[in-house]
Design a protein around this motif. Structure first.
Motif: not given
Length: 256
Positions: A44-50, A73-77, A178-187
């Motif tokens: 997700l495009n969360k404001d709380t994490t890169t 990409r964009g992991f915390p330290d 938990r820093i970020n997440c997203g759902n598995f969806r069929r492409v």
């Protein structure tokens, strides 16, 4: 009263924990995954994490297991928060983006999280524990984490209890946050995208594409084993649960 002997204590503890171990069974290799079916989880495009990126999965030509392509990409330290783990979780992420709502790891065979996954015996791990089976993420600043591997215990078949569709991918820090997440969806791919599907589903055996070379270098240099490799059919885990050695070790640790 005469003190209880060590042997008697071990027997008593074994009888106590036996039902717990009996509930766990070894994960079966999935051999009927449908051809050309692709699932992707996009963070997700969360404001709380890169942290951004996606994980894509599709069956190889023979339908055995799933080929995963991880691009994050964009992991915390790293020193403060790494190494990072990622798993398939049971529930989808709701519209509010709350990663906690994804629930626990996908674990249809009641393995549990303790003891930690042994990557040399992936059939004994939680099926959703991707980083446990294939390596935690050691992030390098400014570099994406890109890796490809085959997981023999997950499915894109809705009839399987190891089905990843409409479940969540969750990325954690080393302490479990938990820093970020997203759902598995069929492409859905059109006929013009057949080459892309073929490239995604090509066998990952012996292939690990990693940009962060310093991350778990020894593990990633090891080719992905075939499902017939010895540790997938280890006699110690074919009994439908933990080996006697594991049970005895747990009992001794409990006593200490």
């Amino acid at each position: 009263m005469r003190p209880t002997s060590t042997a008697s204590l071990l027997v008593g503890l074994a009888l106590t924990v036996a039902p717990i171990f009996a509930q766990f069974i070894e994960a079966p290799i999935i051999r009927n995954n449908p051809s050309g079916v692709v699932y992707r989880a996009t963070l997700l495009n969360k404001d709380t994490t890169t942290l951004r990126g996606s994980v894509t999965a599709t069956a190889p030509p023979d339908g055995t297991g799933l080929v995963f392509h991880v691009n994050l990409r964009g992991f915390p330290d790293e020193q403060q928060f790494g190494p990072f783990m990622y798993h398939v979780h049971v529930n989808p992420v709701p519209p509010d983006g709350n990663c906690t709502s994804a629930g626990p790891h996908l674990d249809p065979y009641n393995r549990g999280e303790v003891p930690p996954c042994d990557a040399s015996r992936p059939a004994t791990c939680q099926v959703g524990d991707l980083s446990g089976k294939h390596g935690a993420i050691v992030a390098i600043p400014g570099e994406p984490y890109v890796v490809k591997y085959t997981d023999f215990y997950l499915s894109t078949n809705p009839d399987s209890n190891a089905f990843i569709g409409n479940r969540a991918l969750v990325v954690h820090t080393r302490n479990g946050t938990r820093i970020n997440c997203g759902n598995f969806r069929r492409v859905e791919f059109s006929g013009e995208d057949n080459d892309s599907v073929s490239a995604l589903s090509a066998s990952a055996t012996g292939t690990r594409v990693v940009s962060a070379l310093a991350a778990s270098a020894v593990y990633r240099s090891t080719p992905t084993p075939s499902p017939e490799s010895s540790f997938f059919t280890s006699a110690a885990v074919r009994t439908g649960g933990f080996s006697k050695g594991v049970v005895l070790t747990a009992l001794v640790a409990f006593m200490l």
